[in-house]
Design a protein around this motif. Structure first.
Motif, PDB file in Angstrom:
ATOM      1  N   LEU A  86       0.839  -1.194   0.000  1.00 46.95           N
ATOM      2  CA  LEU A  86       0.000   0.000   0.000  1.00 46.95           C
ATOM      3  C   LEU A  86       0.875   1.246   0.000  1.00 46.95           C
ATOM      4  O   LEU A  86       1.971   1.245   0.572  1.00 46.95           O
ATOM      5  N   ALA A  87       0.394   2.293  -0.646  1.00 47.84           N
ATOM      6  CA  ALA A  87       1.112   3.566  -0.678  1.00 47.84           C
ATOM      7  C   ALA A  87       0.107   4.705  -0.707  1.00 47.84           C
ATOM      8  O   ALA A  87      -1.042   4.530  -1.124  1.00 47.84           O
ATOM      9  N   VAL A  88       0.561   5.868  -0.263  1.00 49.19           N
ATOM     10  CA  VAL A  88      -0.275   7.072  -0.269  1.00 49.19           C
ATOM     11  C   VAL A  88       0.454   8.172  -1.022  1.00 49.19           C
ATOM     12  O   VAL A  88       1.609   8.487  -0.723  1.00 49.19           O
ATOM     13  N   LEU A  89      -0.229   8.744  -2.009  1.00 48.47           N
ATOM     14  CA  LEU A  89       0.243   9.933  -2.706  1.00 48.47           C
ATOM     15  C   LEU A  89      -0.603  11.117  -2.250  1.00 48.47           C
ATOM     16  O   LEU A  89      -1.717  10.941  -1.747  1.00 48.47           O
ATOM     17  N   LYS A  90      -0.074  12.314  -2.447  1.00 51.40           N
ATOM     18  CA  LYS A  90      -0.868  13.506  -2.154  1.00 51.40           C
ATOM     19  C   LYS A  90      -0.795  14.449  -3.333  1.00 51.40           C
ATOM     20  O   LYS A  90       0.278  14.691  -3.887  1.00 51.40           O
TER      21      LYS A  90
END
Length: 255
Positions: A86-90
């Motif tokens: 899982l990864a989070v971009l903004k």
């Protein structure tokens, strides 16, 4: 049929197309951005956080996020959990352009339950496929080598480019993140896997808050099994402690 149409109309604005890029050179040796891969993601909140798979982002130096209105934004990597894929971009899109996905629960999911997947297989934006939950409680190996437990198995068509996209229940609520397929050819063979949303929620909230997943630990150094056997000790033999670890704070002492 009407339910599927309405669900797609309601949920597809939350789905994003992610392209990863790397700096290279063209034939004239001028610097250019070279696409490294594509995948899917979805809007988590009005602050611009986009959730996707770690393996979608790992080979690029930067990411480009395309929303449902075709607007494109640079994605900054907030953090990732390699062992959960899982990864989070903004992105800096205004709240008016962001429609967070409706988040459900993975508790109580039943084999045979109707599900839908929205993603960008082979670069085809916002493609809807449907199927059922084929199994629950599956284990798959993450790209980091650790086992992801409690994974949802589905026969909804999942192909390259679907990775990171949402798996939805019949009410349009997120129940999983599409992450892998089992296929001898690399195309959908009716065996897809999604990370359960209860795991996703816990991991993503930690990444947004801390930039990483914080794992609990005792902060102890233990003797090996052969050492304890030679000493005739049963149980765990504590050799040392981390100075600020939980064990030290609880008053434990090592040898």
């Amino acid at each position: 049929e009407k339910n599927s149409i309405k669900l797609f109309q309601d949920c597809s604005p939350s789905v994003a197309h992610i392209t990863t890029l790397r700096l290279g050179k063209d034939m004239s040796m001028n610097p250019v951005e070279i696409p490294r891969g594509t995948g899917s993601g979805f809007v988590w909140d009005k602050d611009g956080h986009i959730v996707t798979n770690y393996h979608v982002t790992m080979n690029g130096e930067r990411a480009r996020v395309t929303l449902s209105d075709a607007s494109t934004w640079d994605g900054t990597l907030v953090g990732y959990a390699k062992n959960k894929d899982l990864a989070v971009l903004k992105i800096s899109a205004p709240p008016s352009k962001l429609k967070p996905i409706s988040v459900g629960t993975s508790q109580g999911l039943q084999v045979g339950q109707h599900v839908l997947a929205i993603g960008n297989p082979f670069g085809l934006d916002r493609t809807l496929t449907s199927g059922i939950i084929s199994g629950v409680g599956r284990d798959i190996r993450s790209i980091g080598g650790r086992i992801i437990r409690g994974v949802i198995q589905t026969d909804a068509s999942i192909n390259p480019g679907n990775s990171g996209g949402p798996l939805l229940d019949s009410q349009g609520r997120l129940i999983g993140v599409n992450t892998a397929i089992y296929s001898p050819t690399g195309a959908s063979a009716g065996v897809g896997f999604a990370i359960p949303v209860d795991t996703v929620r816990r991991v993503i909230n930690q990444i947004i808050r801390d930039g990483k997943v914080v794992r609990p630990g005792l902060g102890i150094v233990c003797a090996s099994e052969s050492q304890t056997r030679q000493l005739g000790v049963t149980g765990v033999l504590v050799l040392g402690l981390s100075s600020n670890g939980a064990a030290a704070q609880a008053g434990l002492k090592g040898l």
